[in-house]
Design a protein around this motif. Structure first.
Motif, PDB file in Angstrom:
ATOM      1  N   GLU B  54       1.331  23.816  39.073  1.00 12.26           N
ATOM      2  CA  GLU B  54       1.681  24.132  40.418  1.00 12.26           C
ATOM      3  C   GLU B  54       0.362  23.696  41.090  1.00 12.26           C
ATOM      4  N   ALA B  55       0.538  23.157  42.384  1.00  6.83           N
ATOM      5  CA  ALA B  55      -0.391  22.857  43.217  1.00  6.83           C
ATOM      6  C   ALA B  55      -1.473  23.943  43.599  1.00  6.83           C
ATOM      7  N   THR B  56      -2.655  23.313  43.866  1.00 13.86           N
ATOM      8  CA  THR B  56      -3.746  24.353  44.226  1.00 13.86           C
ATOM      9  C   THR B  56      -4.148  24.210  45.746  1.00 13.86           C
ATOM     10  N   TYR B  57      -3.451  25.230  46.557  1.00 18.38           N
ATOM     11  CA  TYR B  57      -3.804  25.059  47.868  1.00 18.38           C
ATOM     12  C   TYR B  57      -5.362  25.780  48.186  1.00 18.38           C
ATOM     13  N   GLU B  58      -5.772  25.116  49.387  1.00 19.39           N
ATOM     14  CA  GLU B  58      -7.005  25.486  50.086  1.00 19.39           C
ATOM     15  C   GLU B  58      -6.416  26.512  50.953  1.00 19.39           C
ATOM     16  N   SER B  59      -7.727  27.127  51.249  1.00 18.22           N
ATOM     17  CA  SER B  59      -7.537  28.415  52.368  1.00 18.22           C
ATOM     18  C   SER B  59      -7.035  27.971  53.661  1.00 18.22           C
ATOM     19  N   GLY B  60      -5.955  28.600  54.141  1.00 21.08           N
ATOM     20  CA  GLY B  60      -5.298  28.398  55.249  1.00 21.08           C
ATOM     21  C   GLY B  60      -3.996  27.511  54.999  1.00 21.08           C
ATOM     22  N   PHE B  61      -3.705  27.128  54.016  1.00 23.97           N
ATOM     23  CA  PHE B  61      -2.475  26.510  53.570  1.00 23.97           C
ATOM     24  C   PHE B  61      -1.930  27.179  52.387  1.00 23.97           C
ATOM     25  N   VAL B  62      -0.477  27.395  52.734  1.00 22.32           N
ATOM     26  CA  VAL B  62       0.335  28.117  51.620  1.00 22.32           C
ATOM     27  C   VAL B  62       1.401  27.321  51.315  1.00 22.32           C
ATOM     28  N   ILE B  63       2.061  27.658  50.077  1.00 23.29           N
ATOM     29  CA  ILE B  63       3.047  26.877  49.598  1.00 23.29           C
ATOM     30  C   ILE B  63       4.408  26.733  50.133  1.00 23.29           C
ATOM     31  N   ASP B  64       4.735  27.878  51.047  1.00 23.08           N
ATOM     32  CA  ASP B  64       5.956  28.196  51.708  1.00 23.08           C
ATOM     33  C   ASP B  64       6.243  27.032  52.717  1.00 23.08           C
ATOM     34  N   LYS B  65       4.699  26.973  53.311  1.00 23.02           N
ATOM     35  CA  LYS B  65       4.682  25.985  54.517  1.00 23.02           C
ATOM     36  C   LYS B  65       4.714  24.491  53.995  1.00 23.02           C
ATOM     37  N   PHE B  66       3.882  24.088  53.060  1.00 23.20           N
ATOM     38  CA  PHE B  66       3.475  23.159  52.421  1.00 23.20           C
ATOM     39  C   PHE B  66       3.945  22.756  50.965  1.00 23.20           C
ATOM     40  N   PRO B  67       5.156  22.727  50.421  1.00 17.58           N
ATOM     41  CA  PRO B  67       5.360  22.559  49.089  1.00 17.58           C
ATOM     42  C   PRO B  67       5.334  21.353  48.521  1.00 17.58           C
ATOM     43  N   ILE B  68       4.813  21.206  47.223  1.00 19.13           N
ATOM     44  CA  ILE B  68       4.378  20.001  46.796  1.00 19.13           C
ATOM     45  C   ILE B  68       5.111  19.809  45.514  1.00 19.13           C
ATOM     46  N   SER B  69       5.242  18.628  45.106  1.00 20.23           N
ATOM     47  CA  SER B  69       5.942  18.132  43.868  1.00 20.23           C
ATOM     48  C   SER B  69       5.159  17.088  43.233  1.00 20.23           C
ATOM     49  N   ARG B  70       5.034  17.215  41.918  1.00 23.45           N
ATOM     50  CA  ARG B  70       4.231  16.072  41.383  1.00 23.45           C
ATOM     51  C   ARG B  70       4.929  16.213  40.000  1.00 23.45           C
ATOM     52  N   PRO B  71       6.139  15.575  39.740  1.00 19.31           N
ATOM     53  CA  PRO B  71       6.932  15.386  38.685  1.00 19.31           C
ATOM     54  C   PRO B  71       6.452  14.401  37.696  1.00 19.31           C
ATOM     55  N   ASN B  72       5.588  13.582  37.904  1.00 21.14           N
ATOM     56  CA  ASN B  72       4.804  12.801  36.952  1.00 21.14           C
ATOM     57  C   ASN B  72       3.506  12.197  37.197  1.00 21.14           C
ATOM     58  N   LEU B  73       2.905  11.297  36.765  1.00 25.84           N
ATOM     59  CA  LEU B  73       1.620  10.781  36.853  1.00 25.84           C
ATOM     60  C   LEU B  73       1.512   9.848  38.122  1.00 25.84           C
ATOM     61  N   THR B  74       2.523   9.327  38.660  1.00 23.48           N
ATOM     62  CA  THR B  74       2.513   8.256  39.349  1.00 23.48           C
ATOM     63  C   THR B  74       3.204   8.350  40.904  1.00 23.48           C
ATOM     64  N   PHE B  75       3.575   9.737  40.907  1.00 20.55           N
ATOM     65  CA  PHE B  75       4.375  10.271  42.167  1.00 20.55           C
ATOM     66  C   PHE B  75       4.167  11.591  42.689  1.00 20.55           C
ATOM     67  N   SER B  76       4.054  11.768  44.072  1.00 16.99           N
ATOM     68  CA  SER B  76       3.996  13.272  44.525  1.00 16.99           C
ATOM     69  C   SER B  76       4.548  13.213  45.973  1.00 16.99           C
ATOM     70  N   THR B  77       5.127  14.364  46.140  1.00 18.44           N
ATOM     71  CA  THR B  77       5.722  14.759  47.696  1.00 18.44           C
ATOM     72  C   THR B  77       5.068  15.957  48.146  1.00 18.44           C
ATOM     73  N   LEU B  78       4.636  15.952  49.689  1.00 22.89           N
ATOM     74  CA  LEU B  78       4.447  16.953  50.479  1.00 22.89           C
ATOM     75  C   LEU B  78       5.462  17.127  51.290  1.00 22.89           C
ATOM     76  N   THR B  79       5.916  18.340  51.403  1.00 26.38           N
ATOM     77  CA  THR B  79       7.059  18.834  52.605  1.00 26.38           C
ATOM     78  C   THR B  79       6.374  19.561  53.602  1.00 26.38           C
ATOM     79  N   VAL B  80       6.555  19.353  54.719  1.00 18.79           N
ATOM     80  CA  VAL B  80       5.913  20.180  55.836  1.00 18.79           C
ATOM     81  C   VAL B  80       7.221  20.856  56.353  1.00 18.79           C
TER      82      VAL B  80
END
Lengths: 113, 113
Positions: B54-80
């Motif tokens: 799972e992604a590691t979020y910094e203080s002030g940012f939460v998974i419900d607001k900024f879900p992140i996917s990293r399905p493989n070593l060449t791709f990632s998505t951020l949803t706002v």
């Protein structure tokens, strides 16, 4: 918590002049990075400084690192308009996921003809 | 260094909707990062995205607001998610292998109206 401070935050200078941008950081680190960002663009790596006393030069820019003083400098020699950009320094630190970069506030450089 | 293709480059979205930003790297990279940059400001780390965890979020940012996917070593998505005007910003993805310099995508300029 690591803090990275740059000064000045804004610098307006004439072409042909010299100036230095400073980057101070609050915890021990042997690695420091300088990036350039043009307006509306992404970040471009300029220098990687990997040890105390490291000095790197590229054209009119020279970067140095003093890990004991926790200070890096980016020196501009005989500035030209093409150097107008925002310059960021960044320092390695750790979070729960591994190593990460913490950025300074940036120095917006404007070189006037 | 590797090249990241980030899209969309810009978007104007209605409040309450969600936007997914994609980053594709041209080679495998262990660590990917998502940053937010307000105009004229420095970069703030949102989260670190490593494949297989799972992604590691910094203080002030939460998974419900900024879900992140990293399905493989060449791709990632951020949803706002559930956007508000305060989410208007530039979002940047970055890749890094160990202690090497980080490289960045072109950025997504998001405006929420």
């Amino acid at each position: 918590e690591l803090k990275v401070e740059q000064n000045p935050l804004f610098l307006s200078m004439q072409e042909g002049k010299n100036y230095t941008i400073y980057c101070n950081y609050s915890t021990t680190s042997d690695r420091l990075y300088w990036y350039r960002q043009d307006p509306g663009k992404s970040l471009e790596s300029l220098f990687v400084l990997l040890s105390n006393g490291a000095v790197k030069q590229e054209g009119r820019l020279m970067a140095s690192l003093d890990t004991k003083a926790r200070l890096s400098t980016l020196h501009i020699t005989a500035a030209v308009h093409d150097l107008s950009a925002t310059y960021f320094c960044a320092v390695d630190s750790w979070n729960n996921a591994g190593n990460m970069l913490t950025f300074g506030g940036g120095t917006r450089l404007m070189v006037k003809p | 260094s590797a090249v990241i293709s980030q899209k969309p480059s810009r978007d104007i979205c209605q409040r309450g909707t969600s936007l997914t930003i994609q980053c594709q790297v041209d080679s495998q990279v262990t660590m990917m990062f998502w940053y937010r940059q307000q105009p004229g400001q420095s970069l703030t780390l949102i989260a670190t995205a490593n494949q297989g965890s799972e992604a590691t979020y910094e203080s002030g940012f939460v998974i419900d607001k900024f879900p992140i996917s990293r399905p493989n070593l060449t791709f990632s998505t951020l949803t706002v998610s559930n956007m508000s005007p305060e989410d208007s910003s530039i979002y940047l993805c970055s890749g890094r292998e160990g202690w090497t310099e980080a490289f960045f995508g072109q950025g997504t300029r998001l405006t929420v109206v």
